[in-house]
Design an enzyme around this catalytic site. Structure first.
Site, PDB file in Angstrom:
ATOM      1  N   ASN A  91       0.900  -1.217  -0.128  1.00  0.00           N
ATOM      2  CA  ASN A  91       0.057  -0.080   0.039  1.00  0.00           C
ATOM      3  C   ASN A  91       0.909   1.337  -0.088  1.00  0.00           C
ATOM      4  O   ASN A  91       1.483   1.429   1.186  1.00  0.00           O
ATOM      5  CB  ASN A  91      -0.718  -0.146   1.190  1.00  0.00           C
ATOM      6  N   TRP A  92       1.074   1.684  -1.096  1.00  0.00           N
ATOM      7  CA  TRP A  92       1.857   2.904  -1.220  1.00  0.00           C
ATOM      8  C   TRP A  92       1.435   4.230  -0.743  1.00  0.00           C
ATOM      9  O   TRP A  92       2.156   5.267  -0.437  1.00  0.00           O
ATOM     10  CB  TRP A  92       2.509   3.158  -2.907  1.00  0.00           C
ATOM     11  N   LYS A  93       0.161   4.393  -0.003  1.00  0.00           N
ATOM     12  CA  LYS A  93      -0.415   5.490   0.276  1.00  0.00           C
ATOM     13  C   LYS A  93      -0.206   6.684  -0.429  1.00  0.00           C
ATOM     14  O   LYS A  93      -0.332   6.344  -1.850  1.00  0.00           O
ATOM     15  CB  LYS A  93       0.037   5.692   1.985  1.00  0.00           C
ATOM     16  N   HIS A 125      -9.370   1.099   5.116  1.00  0.00           N
ATOM     17  CA  HIS A 125      -8.279   1.226   5.941  1.00  0.00           C
ATOM     18  C   HIS A 125      -8.243   2.195   7.117  1.00  0.00           C
ATOM     19  O   HIS A 125      -9.196   2.944   6.917  1.00  0.00           O
ATOM     20  CB  HIS A 125      -7.234   1.717   4.968  1.00  0.00           C
ATOM     21  N   GLU A 182      -6.764   4.688   8.083  1.00  0.00           N
ATOM     22  CA  GLU A 182      -6.662   6.022   7.636  1.00  0.00           C
ATOM     23  C   GLU A 182      -7.671   6.739   7.108  1.00  0.00           C
ATOM     24  O   GLU A 182      -8.135   7.672   7.368  1.00  0.00           O
ATOM     25  CB  GLU A 182      -5.318   6.279   6.837  1.00  0.00           C
ATOM     26  N   GLU A 207      -4.924  -4.969  10.679  1.00  0.00           N
ATOM     27  CA  GLU A 207      -3.754  -3.905  11.019  1.00  0.00           C
ATOM     28  C   GLU A 207      -4.229  -3.255  12.255  1.00  0.00           C
ATOM     29  O   GLU A 207      -5.004  -2.166  12.245  1.00  0.00           O
ATOM     30  CB  GLU A 207      -3.802  -2.858   9.566  1.00  0.00           C
ATOM     31  N   GLY A 245       2.812   2.031  10.803  1.00  0.00           N
ATOM     32  CA  GLY A 245       3.699   3.286  10.598  1.00  0.00           C
ATOM     33  C   GLY A 245       4.517   3.632  12.076  1.00  0.00           C
ATOM     34  O   GLY A 245       5.259   4.725  12.386  1.00  0.00           O
ATOM     35  N   SER A 275       3.979  -2.068  10.415  1.00  0.00           N
ATOM     36  CA  SER A 275       5.355  -2.219  10.588  1.00  0.00           C
ATOM     37  C   SER A 275       5.849  -3.709  10.291  1.00  0.00           C
ATOM     38  O   SER A 275       6.767  -3.778  10.881  1.00  0.00           O
ATOM     39  CB  SER A 275       5.737  -1.880  12.133  1.00  0.00           C
ATOM     40  N   GLY A 302       3.067  -1.261   4.342  1.00  0.00           N
ATOM     41  CA  GLY A 302       2.928   0.324   3.992  1.00  0.00           C
ATOM     42  C   GLY A 302       4.513   0.586   3.716  1.00  0.00           C
ATOM     43  O   GLY A 302       4.983   0.703   2.698  1.00  0.00           O
ATOM     44  N   GLY A 303       5.220   1.128   4.556  1.00  0.00           N
ATOM     45  CA  GLY A 303       6.447   1.970   4.413  1.00  0.00           C
ATOM     46  C   GLY A 303       7.412   0.983   3.803  1.00  0.00           C
ATOM     47  O   GLY A 303       8.252   1.594   2.865  1.00  0.00           O
TER      48      GLY A 303
HETATM   49  P1  13P Z   1       3.335   0.493   7.750  1.00  0.00           P
HETATM   50  O1  13P Z   1       3.606  -0.919   7.262  1.00  0.00           O
HETATM   51  O2  13P Z   1       4.078   1.369   7.226  1.00  0.00           O
HETATM   52  O3  13P Z   1       3.222   0.111   9.189  1.00  0.00           O
HETATM   53  O4  13P Z   1       1.893   0.492   7.216  1.00  0.00           O
HETATM   54  C1  13P Z   1       0.950  -0.679   7.215  1.00  0.00           C
HETATM   55  C2  13P Z   1      -0.420  -0.228   6.603  1.00  0.00           C
HETATM   56  O5  13P Z   1      -1.065   0.703   7.079  1.00  0.00           O
HETATM   57  C3  13P Z   1      -0.417  -0.812   5.334  1.00  0.00           C
HETATM   58  O6  13P Z   1      -1.738  -0.615   4.751  1.00  0.00           O
END
Ligand code: 13P
Length: 253
Positions: free
Chosen positions: A9-11, A98, A100, A170, A176, A216, A237-238
């Protein structure tokens, strides 16, 4: 047998050029290094879907996802993107719910249910996200919290619709933050999720559902997480923004 899936997920990251370089690197690494049976999903921002998708063609391990979908079919919804639009540029999966989006865009259970229906109506596979905030974990209310998220947005789907769904757990406190859920915490929640799904749908459908862990996840912890019985991969994510790290996670099964 359920699929092993690693989804990036590149956000809201990368420019178009950077996105194309990243997917090319991932494409090459997956081609050269990944032999096993793993589905790799990449979710770039909306404007990059088509360009990124084009570079993934010819690599049957790579699949395109969007990070969101409108609950509406079409019409006067400025700034929104419909399921038909996503489908028409080659999208196969859609991340829905998600944390967020629940938090910053106030997406509630009813809206998420409508988004599930909108995706399924177009033959898109939803990656439905759930997970508790820290205070629910600290109050030992995390199972009930996640159970309610599943119930409120998934339980009205038909069995046929549910067959298309991927679930991602998640925990919000792990996103994050560098603080991953332990493999035991992930496993017990994934087993609980599967049990709830078995009650709502049926045991076989629940058994065949891929349940991904997110929060993470990195090349250092992916192997242990993915070795848990009910952890069928990750939503990253990251670490999905760095080709080397992402490819190493894909190789962690
Ligand atoms: P991180 O891997 O950066 O913690 O993010 C997870 C995430 O929200 C994937 O959708």
């Amino acid at each position: 047998m359920r699929k092993k899936i690693v989804a990036g997920n590149w956000k809201m990251n990368k420019t178009y050029e950077e996105a194309l370089s990243l997917v090319s690197e991932i494409d090459n690494m997956v081609k050269d290094e990944v032999n096993g049976d793993v589905t790799v999903v990449i979710a770039p921002p909306f404007p990059f879907l088509q360009g990124v998708g084009k570079l993934m063609q010819g690599n049957d391990k790579l699949h395109l996802a969007s990070q969101n979908i409108s609950e509406h079919e079409s019409g006067a919804y400025t700034g929104e993107v419909s399921g038909a639009m996503l489908k028409s540029v080659g999208t196969e999966y859609v991340i829905i719910g998600h944390s967020e989006r629940r938090m910053y865009h106030h997406e509630d259970a009813q809206t998420l249910y409508k988004k599930m229906k909108a995706a399924l109506a177009q033959g898109l596979k939803p990656i439905f996200c759930c997970g508790e905030p820290l205070e629910e974990r600290d109050a030992e209310n995390h199972f009930e919290y996640v159970g309610k998220q599943l119930h409120d947005s998934l339980s009205y789907l038909s069995n046929e619709e549910f067959d298309q769904v991927v679930v991602a757990y998640e925990p919000i406190w792990a996103i994050g933050t560098g603080r991953t859920a332990s493999s035991q915490q992930a496993q017990e929640m994934h087993a609980y999720i599967r049990e709830q799904l078995a009650r709502t749908f049926d045991a076989e459908a629940a058994y065949n559902t891929s349940i991904l862990y997110g929060g993470s996840c990195n090349p250092g912890n992916a192997k242990e997480l993915f070795s848990q019985e009910d952890v069928d991969g990750g939503l990253i994510g990251g670490a999905s923004l760095k080709s080397r790290d992402f490819a190493d996670i894909v190789k962690s099964f």
